[in-house]
Each structure stands twice: as structure tokens, then as C-alpha cells.
Scaffold this motif. Structure first.
Motif, PDB file in Angstrom:
ATOM      1  N   ALA A 118      -6.676 -16.570 142.458  1.00  0.00           N
ATOM      2  CA  ALA A 118      -5.173 -16.660 142.640  1.00  0.00           C
ATOM      3  C   ALA A 118      -4.161 -15.844 141.255  1.00  0.00           C
ATOM      4  N   ALA A 119      -3.917 -16.959 140.919  1.00  0.00           N
ATOM      5  CA  ALA A 119      -2.405 -17.310 140.085  1.00  0.00           C
ATOM      6  C   ALA A 119      -2.788 -16.488 138.798  1.00  0.00           C
ATOM      7  N   GLN A 120      -3.916 -16.919 138.619  1.00  0.00           N
ATOM      8  CA  GLN A 120      -4.897 -16.003 136.898  1.00  0.00           C
ATOM      9  C   GLN A 120      -4.630 -14.504 136.879  1.00  0.00           C
ATOM     10  N   ARG A 121      -4.704 -13.771 138.754  1.00  0.00           N
ATOM     11  CA  ARG A 121      -4.168 -12.707 139.127  1.00  0.00           C
ATOM     12  C   ARG A 121      -2.720 -12.632 139.168  1.00  0.00           C
ATOM     13  N   LEU A 122      -2.422 -13.222 139.507  1.00  0.00           N
ATOM     14  CA  LEU A 122      -0.173 -12.863 139.617  1.00  0.00           C
ATOM     15  C   LEU A 122       0.019 -12.849 138.803  1.00  0.00           C
ATOM     16  N   TYR A 163      -1.307 -11.326 135.867  1.00  0.00           N
ATOM     17  CA  TYR A 163      -2.076 -10.038 134.816  1.00  0.00           C
ATOM     18  C   TYR A 163      -0.995  -8.861 136.184  1.00  0.00           C
ATOM     19  N   VAL A 164      -0.798  -8.816 137.314  1.00  0.00           N
ATOM     20  CA  VAL A 164      -0.179  -8.288 137.924  1.00  0.00           C
ATOM     21  C   VAL A 164       1.530  -8.623 137.437  1.00  0.00           C
ATOM     22  N   VAL A 165       2.291  -9.322 137.176  1.00  0.00           N
ATOM     23  CA  VAL A 165       3.224  -9.273 136.465  1.00  0.00           C
ATOM     24  C   VAL A 165       3.965  -8.797 135.615  1.00  0.00           C
ATOM     25  N   TRP A 166       2.572  -9.406 134.338  1.00  0.00           N
ATOM     26  CA  TRP A 166       3.038  -9.082 132.843  1.00  0.00           C
ATOM     27  C   TRP A 166       2.811  -6.974 133.051  1.00  0.00           C
ATOM     28  N   ARG A 167       1.766  -6.904 133.627  1.00  0.00           N
ATOM     29  CA  ARG A 167       1.563  -5.364 133.518  1.00  0.00           C
ATOM     30  C   ARG A 167       2.477  -4.587 134.095  1.00  0.00           C
ATOM     31  N   SER A 168       3.142  -5.492 135.183  1.00  0.00           N
ATOM     32  CA  SER A 168       4.584  -4.237 135.556  1.00  0.00           C
ATOM     33  C   SER A 168       5.576  -4.487 134.852  1.00  0.00           C
ATOM     34  N   GLU A 169       5.772  -5.392 133.807  1.00  0.00           N
ATOM     35  CA  GLU A 169       6.677  -5.617 133.053  1.00  0.00           C
ATOM     36  C   GLU A 169       6.544  -4.726 131.866  1.00  0.00           C
ATOM     37  N   GLY A 170       5.032  -4.042 131.526  1.00  0.00           N
ATOM     38  CA  GLY A 170       4.855  -3.406 130.662  1.00  0.00           C
ATOM     39  C   GLY A 170       4.732  -3.702 129.044  1.00  0.00           C
ATOM     40  N   VAL A 203       0.904  -5.467 126.335  1.00  0.00           N
ATOM     41  CA  VAL A 203       0.081  -5.006 126.606  1.00  0.00           C
ATOM     42  C   VAL A 203      -0.886  -6.239 126.238  1.00  0.00           C
ATOM     43  N   ILE A 204      -1.862  -5.732 127.351  1.00  0.00           N
ATOM     44  CA  ILE A 204      -2.511  -7.157 127.758  1.00  0.00           C
ATOM     45  C   ILE A 204      -4.373  -7.204 126.678  1.00  0.00           C
ATOM     46  N   HIS A 205      -4.148  -8.596 125.918  1.00  0.00           N
ATOM     47  CA  HIS A 205      -5.503  -8.213 125.375  1.00  0.00           C
ATOM     48  C   HIS A 205      -6.991  -8.445 127.167  1.00  0.00           C
ATOM     49  N   HIS A 206      -8.175  -8.482 126.597  1.00  0.00           N
ATOM     50  CA  HIS A 206      -8.940  -8.165 127.937  1.00  0.00           C
ATOM     51  C   HIS A 206      -8.381  -7.444 129.291  1.00  0.00           C
ATOM     52  N   SER A 207      -7.740  -6.534 129.324  1.00  0.00           N
ATOM     53  CA  SER A 207      -7.579  -5.705 130.466  1.00  0.00           C
ATOM     54  C   SER A 207      -8.112  -6.083 131.226  1.00  0.00           C
ATOM     55  N   GLU A 208      -9.431  -5.590 130.687  1.00  0.00           N
ATOM     56  CA  GLU A 208     -10.174  -5.260 132.114  1.00  0.00           C
ATOM     57  C   GLU A 208     -10.944  -6.001 132.932  1.00  0.00           C
ATOM     58  N   THR A 209     -10.870  -7.612 132.925  1.00  0.00           N
ATOM     59  CA  THR A 209     -10.999  -8.509 133.722  1.00  0.00           C
ATOM     60  C   THR A 209      -9.693  -9.369 134.965  1.00  0.00           C
ATOM     61  N   GLU A 210      -7.905  -8.161 134.767  1.00  0.00           N
ATOM     62  CA  GLU A 210      -7.487  -7.860 135.072  1.00  0.00           C
ATOM     63  C   GLU A 210      -6.674  -9.905 135.752  1.00  0.00           C
ATOM     64  N   ILE A 211      -7.432 -10.431 135.064  1.00  0.00           N
ATOM     65  CA  ILE A 211      -6.952 -12.193 135.132  1.00  0.00           C
ATOM     66  C   ILE A 211      -6.093 -11.834 133.312  1.00  0.00           C
ATOM     67  N   ILE A 212      -4.938 -12.928 133.832  1.00  0.00           N
ATOM     68  CA  ILE A 212      -4.514 -13.581 132.099  1.00  0.00           C
ATOM     69  C   ILE A 212      -5.128 -15.284 132.570  1.00  0.00           C
ATOM     70  N   ALA A 213      -6.847 -15.720 132.114  1.00  0.00           N
ATOM     71  CA  ALA A 213      -7.096 -16.986 131.729  1.00  0.00           C
ATOM     72  C   ALA A 213      -7.386 -17.016 130.178  1.00  0.00           C
ATOM     73  N   ASP A 214      -7.435 -18.596 129.877  1.00  0.00           N
ATOM     74  CA  ASP A 214      -7.595 -19.408 128.652  1.00  0.00           C
ATOM     75  C   ASP A 214      -8.576 -21.241 129.096  1.00  0.00           C
ATOM     76  N   HIS A 215      -9.052 -21.581 128.138  1.00  0.00           N
ATOM     77  CA  HIS A 215      -9.707 -22.651 128.528  1.00  0.00           C
ATOM     78  C   HIS A 215      -8.727 -23.761 129.394  1.00  0.00           C
ATOM     79  N   HIS A 216      -7.701 -23.979 129.055  1.00  0.00           N
ATOM     80  CA  HIS A 216      -6.455 -24.499 129.059  1.00  0.00           C
ATOM     81  C   HIS A 216      -6.646 -24.550 130.965  1.00  0.00           C
ATOM     82  N   ASP A 217      -6.222 -23.640 131.316  1.00  0.00           N
ATOM     83  CA  ASP A 217      -6.472 -23.384 132.685  1.00  0.00           C
ATOM     84  C   ASP A 217      -7.527 -24.115 133.251  1.00  0.00           C
TER      85      ASP A 217
END
Length: 188
Positions: free
Chosen positions: A25-29, A31-38, A40-54
Motif C-alpha cells: 500500500a505504501a508503494q502504491r501511495l 506512485y499515486v502521490v508522485w503521479r499526481s505531482e506530474g 515521469v515514473i520509470h516502469h509506471s505500468e506497475t503503478e508502484i514505486i519500489a526497489d530492493h531496499h523495500d
């Protein structure tokens, strides 16, 4: 200010996110916040922002009743080179072990209520408890964010900038806090 497992501000509470579904849910949030700020998100098809540090981070969420309205994470690293955005800090004297504060997001309608500050203080307190020597952060390179970090005792390297790994349009800068140089971050 010491942040316990749950702390309230207005009708919101901050707590550690424990389950995989809470972290998702935090990873989706993010995406939602940054997408609403305009952004450009790499790999936006996943609708999350995540990496191995999570996978090894401690995550926090701020809730208004059951709605997640803010989130952030803290990662621990034996060496600076292991941390996200480590390349921004090569010119600074960063004692190890290092904690890195990352991925702070707050829904726009909840900004200005101190939610970011609650998340910052929770992460700094956790870094202290885990006996790290330095906390690093590569926040968005805007005056208000850098000022809030300065108030918590961070050194800001404004001329050291880069871009978020998940977006070519989000400029970040380097900030760090060495614990033996700060007396009372908890009281800020």
C-alpha cells in the motif's frame, strides 16, 4: 520528541507497517502521490514505486482512520556504498553504519499538518535506537524540504544534486545528520 509505535496528530496516527500488504500500500501511495505531482515514473505500468531496499527497510505509514495518507521508510547499511543515492555523498565525511531515510510521501490534501515531520522524527529515532552513526537523505531539491531537514540538524549539500532513480524529472539533493554532532534531535 520521541515517537512511540503509534502517535497521533489531529485525527491521524503514525505506525510501523508490518505486513506485506501494508508495504505494498505504501508503494502504491508513492506512485499515486508522485503521479499526481506530474513526475515521469520509470516502469509506471506497475503503478508502484519500489526497489530492493523495500525488502530490508522499516516502513511507516500515517493513517486517517483506515486510509493511508503518508508513508516513508528507513534502511540500514553497514557501508555508505550500499545506500540508495550513495554517489551523492562521496564528498562528505559519512561515518558508518548509515541509515538512509527514503520515500517520504504525503497526499496533497494532508500536507501542512506536520505529517512529514512525524515521519522524519520516527525514522531518526529508529536510527538512533539501532546505533547508526549517520542518517542520509536525498530529498526533493526544494527550499521548504531542505529547511525542515536543517531544523532537525541535517547538513544540506544544496549543490550536490541528482535525479531520483525512479524518475528522470525529480531532482534530489544530499543531506546528512551525524549523530555525534547533534545533541537533541528528539526535542526538535
Amino acid at each position: 520528541m520521541t515517537v512511540s509505535r503509534t502517535e497521533s496528530r489531529s485525527s491521524c496516527s503514525v505506525r510501523e507497517l508490518i505486513t506485506a500488504s501494508e508495504v505494498e500500500a505504501a508503494q502504491r501511495l508513492r506512485y499515486v502521490v508522485w503521479r499526481s505531482e506530474g513526475a515521469v515514473i520509470h516502469h509506471s505500468e506497475t503503478e508502484i514505486i519500489a526497489d530492493h531496499h523495500d525488502d530490508h527497510a522499516t516502513h511507516w505509514g500515517v493513517f486517517d482512520e483506515d486510509q493511508l495518507v503518508g508513508a516513508a521508510r528507513l534502511c540500514l547499511h553497514d557501508e555508505l556504498a550500499e545506500a540508495p543515492d550513495a554517489e551523492l555523498f562521496v564528498s562528505a565525511d559519512i561515518p558508518s553504519p548509515v541509515a538512509s531515510m527514503n520515500r517520504l510521501v504525503v497526499l496533497k490534501s494532508y500536507r501542512g499538518q506536520g505529517i512529514g515531520g512525524l515521519l522524519d522524527r520516527a525514522r531518526i529515532q529508529k536510527a538512533r535506537e539501532l546505533s547508526t552513526r549517520t542518517v542520509i537523505i536525498a530529498p526533493v531539491n526544494v527550499h521548504s524540504r531542505k529547511q525542515s531537514l536543517r531544523e532537525l540538524g541535517f547538513q544540506v549539500l544544496s549543490k550536490v544534486t541528482g535525479h531520483a532513480k525512479w524518475s528522470p524529472t525529480v531532482e534530489i539533493c544530499a543531506c546528512y545528520l551525524v549523530f555525534n554532532q547533534v545533541n537533541a534531535v528528539d526535542d526538535v
